[in-house]
Design a protein around this motif. Structure first.
Motif, short mmCIF file in Angstrom:
data_model
loop_
_atom_site.label_atom_id
_atom_site.label_comp_id
_atom_site.label_asym_id
_atom_site.label_seq_id
_atom_site.Cartn_x
_atom_site.Cartn_y
_atom_site.Cartn_z
N ARG A 1 0.08 -15.51 -4.68
CA ARG A 1 0.19 -16.94 -4.95
C ARG A 1 -1.16 -17.63 -4.73
N ALA A 2 -1.91 -17.18 -3.74
CA ALA A 2 -3.24 -17.72 -3.47
C ALA A 2 -4.14 -16.56 -3.09
N THR A 3 -5.26 -16.39 -3.82
CA THR A 3 -6.16 -15.26 -3.55
C THR A 3 -7.28 -15.63 -2.59
N LYS A 4 -7.56 -16.92 -2.42
CA LYS A 4 -8.74 -17.32 -1.67
C LYS A 4 -8.75 -16.73 -0.27
N TYR A 5 -7.60 -16.71 0.39
CA TYR A 5 -7.55 -16.23 1.77
C TYR A 5 -6.84 -14.89 1.90
N LYS A 6 -5.92 -14.58 0.97
CA LYS A 6 -5.12 -13.37 1.12
C LYS A 6 -5.75 -12.14 0.50
N ALA A 7 -6.57 -12.33 -0.54
CA ALA A 7 -7.09 -11.18 -1.27
C ALA A 7 -7.90 -10.26 -0.36
N GLY A 8 -8.72 -10.85 0.50
CA GLY A 8 -9.54 -10.03 1.39
C GLY A 8 -8.70 -9.21 2.35
N GLN A 9 -7.63 -9.81 2.90
CA GLN A 9 -6.76 -9.08 3.81
C GLN A 9 -6.06 -7.92 3.08
N PHE A 10 -5.56 -8.19 1.88
CA PHE A 10 -4.91 -7.14 1.11
C PHE A 10 -5.88 -6.00 0.82
N ALA A 11 -7.10 -6.34 0.39
CA ALA A 11 -8.08 -5.31 0.05
C ALA A 11 -8.41 -4.45 1.26
N GLN A 12 -8.54 -5.08 2.42
CA GLN A 12 -8.87 -4.33 3.64
C GLN A 12 -7.77 -3.34 4.00
N ILE A 13 -6.53 -3.76 3.93
CA ILE A 13 -5.40 -2.87 4.25
C ILE A 13 -5.31 -1.74 3.23
N LEU A 14 -5.46 -2.06 1.95
CA LEU A 14 -5.35 -1.03 0.91
C LEU A 14 -6.45 0.02 1.05
N ARG A 15 -7.66 -0.43 1.34
CA ARG A 15 -8.76 0.54 1.52
C ARG A 15 -8.50 1.42 2.73
N ALA A 16 -7.93 0.84 3.78
CA ALA A 16 -7.61 1.64 4.97
C ALA A 16 -6.57 2.70 4.66
N GLN A 17 -5.76 2.48 3.63
CA GLN A 17 -4.75 3.45 3.22
C GLN A 17 -5.27 4.39 2.12
N GLY A 18 -6.59 4.36 1.87
CA GLY A 18 -7.19 5.25 0.89
C GLY A 18 -6.97 4.85 -0.55
N ILE A 19 -6.73 3.57 -0.79
CA ILE A 19 -6.46 3.08 -2.14
C ILE A 19 -7.68 2.30 -2.64
N ALA B 1 0.83 -1.21 0.00
CA ALA B 1 0.00 0.00 0.00
C ALA B 1 0.86 1.26 0.00
N ARG B 2 1.89 1.27 0.82
CA ARG B 2 2.77 2.45 0.87
C ARG B 2 3.53 2.62 -0.44
N ARG B 3 3.90 1.51 -1.05
CA ARG B 3 4.60 1.59 -2.34
C ARG B 3 3.67 2.14 -3.42
N ILE B 4 2.42 1.74 -3.40
CA ILE B 4 1.45 2.23 -4.39
C ILE B 4 1.22 3.73 -4.22
N ARG B 5 1.10 4.17 -2.97
CA ARG B 5 0.86 5.60 -2.74
C ARG B 5 2.01 6.44 -3.28
N ARG B 6 3.24 5.92 -3.15
CA ARG B 6 4.37 6.67 -3.71
C ARG B 6 4.33 6.70 -5.24
N ILE B 7 3.91 5.59 -5.83
CA ILE B 7 3.86 5.53 -7.30
C ILE B 7 2.88 6.55 -7.87
N VAL B 8 1.71 6.66 -7.26
CA VAL B 8 0.69 7.57 -7.81
C VAL B 8 0.80 8.98 -7.23
N GLY B 9 1.76 9.22 -6.33
CA GLY B 9 1.95 10.56 -5.78
C GLY B 9 0.92 10.94 -4.74
N ALA B 10 0.38 9.96 -4.01
CA ALA B 10 -0.66 10.25 -3.03
C ALA B 10 -0.09 10.83 -1.73
#
Length: 656
Positions: A618-636, A576-585
């Motif tokens: 590598r596996a989205t079944k269990y990790k995708a939800g966790q990633f999405a939650q963290i990214l949304r918390a970072q305004g992404i 999430a922090r890496r993405i924010r730097r890429i888009v200049g957030a």
């Protein structure tokens, strides 16, 4: 060999194709195998070839004279859509009545998966094999349930009728006393046989190989030669690992490590000479008597230590060492002991097949494998000891002007035989027959061996077509239009080391190297991102003992918050922090990327956006939800395709 015909080139107003893509689109008169690397535009080439054959070829055909075989129904829909779109573009610039007719015929075009094609063929020719025209197709789950039940009933019957105790011995020896293990082997072997063009011959050959190796000189038998090949490959793999480690240690100046590795290399060479001169028994004696010297203590880097570990582990515990556990006499005695069990298992397979066929006939049903096998039965006829195309197959030779196959690396032996018989590949070179088979794929992307795909079909055809006297031609598409040159260079460097003929059945040589298809401005002369293509971030595992540097209060609180997250969440926070730097957030200048300019040809720079970024897990079944939650918390803003939901739950899948 007559040179291939190349019709007039693709219109300049269309996409600027590379020279190799143009050859793949326009070459006719020979069978083609297009070996397309990742991102090389193979789907575009396939669809554009279809348009070329209909519109621009010296002898154009109608669109419904093409047979186009795809791997999935979704790919078939996409292919049909691409062809339709291309024809509409042509018709918009040229009110040709023939083009209008081709557009009207698109819905009649034979664009489908191979299973769908087989089903149509069986519906039309059911009378040739005595098939009920109202047959239904078992879905994969129903077929599996039926086969499991039949297998259990068969095993129960064999147990009850086992007066001699031989079947019990068989289950104890090969199923560890557990009949479910025997059932698993039975179903797996049945699946394998359905993918073979002549399964009964395969069984006979398998038994013959074992029986012939039980007497005489083991090294002179077919199984013995395979055993010798595996050992030679193991020695060759160790030799390569030694040479790689030596290059690394020498380049970094670790002389003690170099000396140690030279000693290991000499030992491997000595083993190879012993194997050549004295065979398996001599090699086993030499290996078992080898004493390894202590490793050097020259404070070499972790990379060199790891390289040495790879070599030593291969020498001490590599899979090839298991082949030396028995002498040649013990190998042959063991084969003699298992031969009765082989006969029992073959009989078990035969009974299972008979019961399964009877069950399907009662249900007037076929499974997916039957669609292919029955189609093959219709398309071929036995002529003495060989199989030749049947009258039905020769009818398809006249019916289809061209046969085009996508994802060719993921077919099996039966499917390949069907394609050869439906096209003119099976009679190419006889009586002036012009071959008409076009296959495209990338053997490096074959991932469906668990579904019995056999990439060896691709490799064998490639080897055949690279011969100048062959009726076929191999075209290599290596230009990658997705990635920048620095990333491709890194991928090539890794694959060249990992992908070898010994380890992966192919050699990652010049013909497989990825080459950049798009040219980006050089770094430093534009705001466009073209820097480090790969970033490696190492996250320490929780609880790792390390000396913590002094931090101020805010840093300490943030560090504690991160420690409280599990590994997936910490990875997501880093991303999430890496993405924010890429888009200049975060107030820093955003990176720039190249994008198509709608007003003019070529690429133009623009600021990176969230939609430019994809996260691969590598596996989205269990990790995708966790990633999405963290990214949304970072305004992404994020969309996660987790592959879960109501219809993916265990209970619902069991009911379905």
């Amino acid at each position: 060999m007559e040179q291939p015909k190349v019709s007039r080139t693709v219109s300049e107003k269309q996409r600027p194709w590379t020279a190799e893509q143009t050859r793949g689109i326009t070459t006719i008169g020979r069978s083609l195998l297009v070996s397309a690397a990742a991102g090389a535009g193979k789907t575009s080439v396939l669809s554009q070839r279809c348009v070329h054959l209909v519109c621009d070829a010296a002898e154009p055909c109608d669109v419904d004279d093409l047979l186009i075989v795809t791997f999935t129904e979704a790919a078939a829909l996409e292919m049909r859509s691409r062809i339709t779109s291309a024809l509409r573009q042509r018709l918009a610039g040229d009110a040709d009545p023939r083009l209008a007719r081709q557009l009207a015929l698109v819905d009649q075009a034979q664009v489908s998966t191979l299973h769908s094609f087989c089903m149509r063929l069986l519906r039309q020719n059911f009378h040739l094999i005595g098939l009920d025209p109202n047959f239904r197709v078992l879905d994969a789950d129903e077929s599996l349930l039926l086969r499991r039940q039949i297998g259990r009933d068969l095993l129960r019957h064999r147990f009850e009728s086992d007066d001699s105790g031989i079947f019990h011995q068989f289950v104890d020896g090969y199923g560890k006393g557990n009949e479910s293990e025997i059932l698993r082997h039975l179903l797996r072997t049945h699946d394998l046989m359905t993918s073979l063009a002549d399964p009964q011959d395969w069984l006979r050959q398998a038994r013959r190989r074992i029986a012939s190796a039980t007497f005489g000189t083991l090294a002179d038998t077919e199984l013995g030669r395979e055993l010798w090949t595996l050992i030679r490959e193991g020695l060759q793999s160790m030799r390569g690992a030694c040479q790689g480690a030596l290059r690394q240690a020498g380049r970094l100046g670790y002389h003690k490590s170099v000396d140690y590795l030279l000693g290991l290399q000499n030992e491997v060479e000595s083993w190879a000479r012993t194997f050549f001169e004295q065979g398996l028994d001599g090699l086993a004696r030499s290996v078992n008597s080898t004493e390894f010297a202590r490793r050097p203590s020259d404070n070499s880097s972790d990379v060199i230590k790891m390289a040495i570990d790879v070599v030593v582990n291969q020498m001490k515990k590599g899979p090839w060492r298991d082949l030396l556990r028995f002498t040649t006499q013990q190998w042959q005695e063991g084969l003699q002991q298992i031969l009765p069990h082989v006969d029992l298992f073959i009989d078990l397979i035969s009974q299972f097949e008979s019961r399964y066929e009877s069950a399907k006939q009662r249900e007037r049903a076929l499974d997916f494998a039957d669609l292919e096998r029955q189609t093959l039965h219709i398309l071929q006829q036995q002529d003495g000891k060989t199989f030749t195309p049947s009258p039905t197959a020769r009818g398809y030779h006249r019916r289809f002007a061209h046969v085009l196959v996508d994802e060719y690396q993921d077919i099996n032996q039966v499917q390949d035989a069907i394609l050869n018989l439906v096209s003119r590949e099976c009679v190419a070179g006889t009586d002036g027959v012009v071959p008409n088979l076009f296959c495209v794929g990338d053997v490096k992307q074959s991932i469906y061996r668990f579904r019995l795909a056999e990439p060896r079909q691709f490799l064998d055809r490639e080897h055949q077509f690279r011969d100048e006297d062959s009726h076929g031609l191999v075209i290599d598409l290596q230009s990658n239009f997705r990635s920048r040159a620095p990333l491709l260079e890194a991928i090539n460097a890794v694959f060249a080391r990992l992908m070898t003929r010994t380890e992966a059945e192919i050699e990652y040589d010049e013909s497989h190297q990825l080459r950049p298809g798009l040219i980006y401005p050089p770094a430093g002369k534009s705001p466009v991102f073209s820097g480090a293509p790969i970033e490696l971030h190492v996250l320490a595992t929780r609880g790792r003992a390390e000396q913590k540097p002094e931090r101020d209060t805010d840093e300490e609180e943030e560090s504690q918050e991160i420690e409280d997250l599990d590994r997936t969440e910490r990875e997501a926070l880093l991303v999430a922090r890496r993405i924010r730097r890429i888009v200049g957030a975060d107030g820093e200048p955003a990176m720039h990327v190249m994008d198509k300019d709608g007003k003019k040809e070529g690429l133009s720079p623009r600021q990176a956006e969230y939609g430019d970024i994809v996260i691969l897990l590598r596996a989205t079944k269990y990790k995708a939800g966790q990633f999405a939650q963290i990214l949304r918390a970072q305004g992404i803003p994020v969309h996660a395709d987790s592959g879960s939901g109501f219809f993916e739950s265990t209970e619902v899948r069991d009911m379905l």
